[in-house]
Design a protein around this motif. Structure first.
Motif, PDB file in Angstrom:
ATOM      1  N   ILE A 209      -0.518   1.567  -9.440  1.00 35.11           N
ATOM      2  CA  ILE A 209      -0.467   0.175  -8.994  1.00 35.11           C
ATOM      3  C   ILE A 209       0.613  -0.608  -9.739  1.00 35.11           C
ATOM      4  O   ILE A 209       1.333  -1.420  -9.143  1.00 35.11           O
ATOM      5  CB  ILE A 209      -1.840  -0.494  -9.185  1.00 35.11           C
ATOM      6  CG1 ILE A 209      -2.856   0.109  -8.201  1.00 35.11           C
ATOM      7  CG2 ILE A 209      -1.747  -2.004  -8.982  1.00 35.11           C
ATOM      8  CD1 ILE A 209      -4.274  -0.397  -8.397  1.00 35.11           C
TER       9      ILE A 209
ATOM     10  N   CYS B  24      -8.517   7.246   5.184  1.00 39.31           N
ATOM     11  CA  CYS B  24      -8.955   7.674   3.849  1.00 39.31           C
ATOM     12  C   CYS B  24      -9.831   8.928   3.905  1.00 39.31           C
ATOM     13  O   CYS B  24     -10.908   8.985   3.303  1.00 39.31           O
ATOM     14  CB  CYS B  24      -9.718   6.537   3.149  1.00 39.31           C
ATOM     15  SG  CYS B  24      -9.667   6.627   1.340  1.00 39.31           S
TER      16      CYS B  24
ATOM     17  N   VAL C 211      -5.222   5.187 -11.844  1.00 43.55           N
ATOM     18  CA  VAL C 211      -4.941   4.438 -10.613  1.00 43.55           C
ATOM     19  C   VAL C 211      -4.007   3.269 -10.925  1.00 43.55           C
ATOM     20  O   VAL C 211      -3.071   2.974 -10.172  1.00 43.55           O
ATOM     21  CB  VAL C 211      -6.245   3.962  -9.958  1.00 43.55           C
ATOM     22  CG1 VAL C 211      -5.967   2.913  -8.873  1.00 43.55           C
ATOM     23  CG2 VAL C 211      -6.998   5.147  -9.350  1.00 43.55           C
TER      24      VAL C 211
ATOM     25  N   ILE D 294      -7.212   6.691  -4.953  1.00 42.46           N
ATOM     26  CA  ILE D 294      -6.233   6.145  -4.012  1.00 42.46           C
ATOM     27  C   ILE D 294      -6.285   6.940  -2.715  1.00 42.46           C
ATOM     28  O   ILE D 294      -6.222   8.180  -2.736  1.00 42.46           O
ATOM     29  CB  ILE D 294      -4.820   6.199  -4.611  1.00 42.46           C
ATOM     30  CG1 ILE D 294      -4.773   5.361  -5.892  1.00 42.46           C
ATOM     31  CG2 ILE D 294      -3.779   5.707  -3.602  1.00 42.46           C
ATOM     32  CD1 ILE D 294      -3.448   5.463  -6.627  1.00 42.46           C
TER      33      ILE D 294
ATOM     34  N   ALA E  21       1.873   7.076  -6.529  1.00 41.49           N
ATOM     35  CA  ALA E  21       0.819   8.043  -6.849  1.00 41.49           C
ATOM     36  C   ALA E  21       1.289   9.481  -6.671  1.00 41.49           C
ATOM     37  O   ALA E  21       0.835  10.376  -7.391  1.00 41.49           O
ATOM     38  CB  ALA E  21      -0.415   7.781  -5.990  1.00 41.49           C
TER      39      ALA E  21
ATOM     40  N   GLY F  65      -2.558   4.549   0.248  1.00 44.52           N
ATOM     41  CA  GLY F  65      -2.250   3.548  -0.768  1.00 44.52           C
ATOM     42  C   GLY F  65      -3.342   2.539  -0.983  1.00 44.52           C
ATOM     43  O   GLY F  65      -3.283   1.753  -1.941  1.00 44.52           O
ATOM     44  N   ASP F  66      -4.360   2.520  -0.126  1.00 43.25           N
ATOM     45  CA  ASP F  66      -5.529   1.675  -0.360  1.00 43.25           C
ATOM     46  C   ASP F  66      -6.436   2.333  -1.402  1.00 43.25           C
ATOM     47  O   ASP F  66      -6.214   3.479  -1.798  1.00 43.25           O
ATOM     48  CB  ASP F  66      -6.298   1.432   0.949  1.00 43.25           C
ATOM     49  CG  ASP F  66      -5.523   0.557   1.919  1.00 43.25           C
ATOM     50  OD1 ASP F  66      -4.674  -0.233   1.462  1.00 43.25           O
ATOM     51  OD2 ASP F  66      -5.758   0.664   3.145  1.00 43.25           O
ATOM     52  N   LEU F  67      -7.465   1.610  -1.846  1.00 37.49           N
ATOM     53  CA  LEU F  67      -8.323   2.086  -2.921  1.00 37.49           C
ATOM     54  C   LEU F  67      -9.711   2.431  -2.416  1.00 37.49           C
ATOM     55  O   LEU F  67     -10.253   1.739  -1.545  1.00 37.49           O
ATOM     56  CB  LEU F  67      -8.448   1.020  -4.012  1.00 37.49           C
ATOM     57  CG  LEU F  67      -7.140   0.476  -4.588  1.00 37.49           C
ATOM     58  CD1 LEU F  67      -7.438  -0.566  -5.664  1.00 37.49           C
ATOM     59  CD2 LEU F  67      -6.276   1.597  -5.159  1.00 37.49           C
TER      60      LEU F  67
ATOM     61  N   SER G 211       0.827  -1.210   0.000  1.00 35.70           N
ATOM     62  CA  SER G 211       0.000   0.000   0.000  1.00 35.70           C
ATOM     63  C   SER G 211       0.858   1.255   0.000  1.00 35.70           C
ATOM     64  O   SER G 211       0.543   2.236  -0.689  1.00 35.70           O
ATOM     65  CB  SER G 211      -0.937   0.001   1.215  1.00 35.70           C
ATOM     66  OG  SER G 211      -1.906  -1.018   1.104  1.00 35.70           O
TER      67      SER G 211
ATOM     68  N   ILE H 249       2.218   1.850  -3.452  1.00 38.40           N
ATOM     69  CA  ILE H 249       1.210   2.449  -4.324  1.00 38.40           C
ATOM     70  C   ILE H 249       1.083   3.941  -4.025  1.00 38.40           C
ATOM     71  O   ILE H 249       1.004   4.776  -4.936  1.00 38.40           O
ATOM     72  CB  ILE H 249      -0.143   1.732  -4.153  1.00 38.40           C
ATOM     73  CG1 ILE H 249      -0.050   0.286  -4.658  1.00 38.40           C
ATOM     74  CG2 ILE H 249      -1.257   2.485  -4.878  1.00 38.40           C
ATOM     75  CD1 ILE H 249      -1.272  -0.560  -4.355  1.00 38.40           C
TER      76      ILE H 249
ATOM     77  N   SER I 208      -7.710  11.096  -7.248  1.00 37.06           N
ATOM     78  CA  SER I 208      -8.265  10.405  -8.412  1.00 37.06           C
ATOM     79  C   SER I 208      -8.203  11.300  -9.632  1.00 37.06           C
ATOM     80  O   SER I 208      -7.846  12.481  -9.544  1.00 37.06           O
ATOM     81  CB  SER I 208      -9.718   9.972  -8.140  1.00 37.06           C
ATOM     82  OG  SER I 208     -10.563  11.099  -7.984  1.00 37.06           O
TER      83      SER I 208
END
Length: 224
Positions: A120, A183, A116, A177, A89, A158-160, A82, A85, A188
């Motif tokens: 990844i 979050c 995204v 992301i 990003a 780093g999570d979606l 994560s 990612i 995006s």
């Protein structure tokens, strides 16, 4: 007396119509392919990344949302997927990048999935989804073992975050992301600016509130 010229033209005209049928059938896919090639060429001729000032402004907004963690561009890839990612990003080649010339994305308006996946891919070594341009394809891969479903409180950077996750059939797809723990901020692609620069809340600032369903959250897993 039969007009031989007129008689001769009719079968030729008929043959022309027959010949046009496959062109009509294949015309749209071929046209889309040609447009994609053109977009790829145009994109290779201009600078797609954000200018340094804009990049630093975006980075500062993200930095302000890190109460428990520092924000530094990692000199070497971190071990946690994560975090890798996240680092991809916010790298200068992606944060604020134009999506206008991403092929098959309606000039960048429907580029949320591919942007995204641009984060990844370097982190995971591959993209998510059999069709990396299509959010439902990404979700299918995540649900097949490539991801872990989370609550918002469980998320980390780093999570979606995926819009309208409880009603995929009727909702409007969008993916971003997570930029911090819990979050509270999501990065995006902006359909209006056609850039990877939209910093919103986890509900994408209510942009999809009139569609059924809620945002769902995933963690990408390092599985084949």
């Amino acid at each position: 007396m039969i007009n031989s010229r007129k008689f001769a033209i009719r079968p030729v005209f008929g043959l022309a119509l027959v010949a046009m049928v496959p062109l009509v059938i294949w015309g749209r896919p071929v046209g889309r392919w040609l447009k994609a090639q053109y977009d790829g060429y145009r994109g290779s001729q201009i600078t797609l990344t954000a200018d340094p000032s804009t990049y630093q402004q975006l980075l500062q907004q993200i930095r302000q949302q890190q109460p428990k963690q520092q924000l530094t561009i990692a000199p070497s890839p971190p071990t946690h997927l994560s975090e890798r990612i996240f680092q991809a990003a916010i790298a200068p080649d992606l944060l604020g990048r134009s999506s206008e010339f991403e092929p098959y994305t309606h000039n960048g308006k429907l580029a949320c999935a591919v942007m995204v996946n641009r984060a990844i891919h370097p982190a995971l070594g591959r993209s998510i989804g059999d069709n990396p341009l299509y959010v439902p394809s990404m979700v299918a891969s995540l649900d097949r073992g490539q991801g872990q479903r989370l609550t918002q409180a469980q998320t980390q950077r780093g999570d979606l975050a995926i819009s309208n996750g409880t009603d995929y059939a009727n909702g409007l797809w969008h993916i971003g992301i997570c930029m911090n723990e819990g979050c509270q901020m999501v990065l995006s692609n902006s359909p209006s600016a056609v850039k990877f620069n939209w910093l919103s809340d986890a509900n994408f600032d209510g942009a999809f509130a009139h569609f059924p369903g809620e945002t769902t959250f995933y963690r990408v897993l390092a599985r084949p």
